[in-house]
Design an enzyme around this catalytic site. Structure first.
Site, short mmCIF file in Angstrom:
data_model
loop_
_atom_site.label_atom_id
_atom_site.label_comp_id
_atom_site.label_asym_id
_atom_site.label_seq_id
_atom_site.Cartn_x
_atom_site.Cartn_y
_atom_site.Cartn_z
N LYS A 173 0.84 -1.19 0.00
CA LYS A 173 0.00 0.00 0.00
C LYS A 173 0.88 1.25 0.00
CE LYS A 173 0.10 -0.83 4.83
NZ LYS A 173 1.16 -1.77 4.53
N TYR A 225 -2.56 4.53 6.88
CA TYR A 225 -2.95 3.65 7.97
C TYR A 225 -4.16 4.22 8.72
CZ TYR A 225 1.41 0.99 7.53
OH TYR A 225 2.44 0.19 7.08
#
Length: 386
Positions: free
Chosen positions: A139, A227
């Site tokens: 990611k 996150y």
């Protein structure tokens, strides 16, 4: 967006200085079931042998129950041979970025794990999919929503599965928070805060490319703010309907000539919930707070590689729920999940569509910060017309 060449140049530069010996802190030994017989394990190829791959991905594959490393892809042959020797990978199963197409002929490889700079991930993912392999990608999955969609389309065309490596979905403290929230143990949670910061040192190979916008796609929001974004959406079970944001780059600091240092935002959700997030490249903090009317759940650290902690506080007591030694399970958890999905034709918990959603949200947040206004969002995180 930079092409594959510039991104992999940074990766090759890192290869010159990153040792082929193990790096990172030793992880605690956890009690776990014995692995499956090796001939029943799913074969993985790891693409990119930088710090994260060597310190966390490859050791996790070695500990996993359902998974094994059978191939490596790198821009540095000497380093790849050193890593291959440690993990019993045959030299014939070492590939360069330009020879990944040969993975088609390697029947031992079922899954390819892309662990390279952000702007190279889309092209490498498509190569792996076209070689007939399932893919898990780090990611953010790409530097633009258009590239994310390209990856999803390639997976559909190849009839292969695409997963994004949101490891916190298998981190035991984060999982416990999700369970508590869903069970109502925190009460009504109308507000949350999430703060992810870490120092940036471009003199380290693993940080050098993060200071280049064309390769990273952005600054602290892209790197560690993701996150906060992904975690809050997972916990709440919904995505924002409107966002506002600000960002700041110290003009006298050459690290931030192309990217932001500090990013902060406010998120409004369809349910009425509110959240604030911040990210930055100076301090070192990874914390999430869920403010319920029965209890407050605090993850601090929330998404670190090791040592994550969960504390739940109410009017009578403050209690640590899980010990920090559980954190290592996040790496083997996501790896064995994908292996099981492939072996049993199951459903990916963190699919490419989730990665696309988050990159769209990042694009909306950057727009809100640039234009200094609220941006309204559709359910799929595309921006509504002004």
């Amino acid at each position: 967006m930079a092409g594959l060449g510039s991104a992999l140049t940074s990766d090759r530069a890192a290869a010159q200085t990153i040792s082929s010996s193990p790096v990172g802190r030793p992880e605690p030994q956890l009690e776990r079931e014995p692995p499956l017989a090796r001939d029943r394990q799913v074969g993985w190829a790891v693409v990119g042998l930088g710090h994260y791959a060597q310190a966390y991905v490859l050791p996790a594959l070695a500990r996993a129950q359902r998974s094994k490393t059978v191939a490596l892809v790198s821009g540095n042959l000497d380093k790849a041979k050193g890593v291959a020797a440690r993990y019993s990978v045959n030299d014939r199963s070492i590939y360069g970025y330009d020879t990944m197409g040969r993975l088609t002929d390697n029947g031992a490889v079922d899954i390819v794990y892309i662990v390279t700079p952000n702007s190279s991930q889309a092209e490498l993912t498509v190569k792996a999919l076209e070689a007939g392999k399932h893919v898990i990608c780090e990611k953010p999955m790409a530097t633009s929503a258009a590239e994310c969609q390209r990856m999803i389309d390639a997976a559909k065309a190849a009839d292969r599965k695409l997963m994004i490596a949101y490891r916190a979905h298998w981190e035991p403290n984060n999982v416990r928070v999700k369970e508590m929230l869903d069970a109502g143990k925190l009460g009504e949670v109308w507000f949350a805060s999430a703060d992810h910061h870490r120092p940036l040192n471009p003199e380290r190979p693993r940080d050098e490319w993060r200071a280049k916008k064309a390769v990273a796609g952005g600054g602290s929001l892209v790197d560690i703010g993701i996150y906060s974004l992904n975690g809050l959406q997972w916990f709440f079970g919904e995505s924002p309907s409107a966002v506002s944001a600000t960002m700041f780059s110290p003009p006298s600091d050459p690290r931030f000539a192309e990217i932001e240092n500090v990013f902060s935002a406010e998120l409004v959700f369809p349910s009425g919930r509110r959240a604030t997030i911040s990210s930055g490249y100076t301090a070192d903090k990874k914390r999430i707070d869920l403010w319920g009317d029965k209890a407050v759940a605090t993850l601090d650290p929330a998404t670190a590689y090791q040592g994550n902690r969960l504390v739940v506080t109410n009017a009578k007591k403050s209690e640590e729920v899980l010990s920090e030694e559980t954190s290592a399970a996040q790496f083997t958890g996501q790896i064995d999940h994908f292996s099981q999905v492939i072996a049993e034709n199951g459903t990916v918990l963190t699919p490419g569509e989730m990665g696309l959603r988050d990159v769209r949200l990042i694009e909306a947040l950057y727009r809100a910060a640039r234009e200094r206004r609220w941006v309204d969002l559709n359910p799929d995180m595309t921006m509504r017309s002004s």
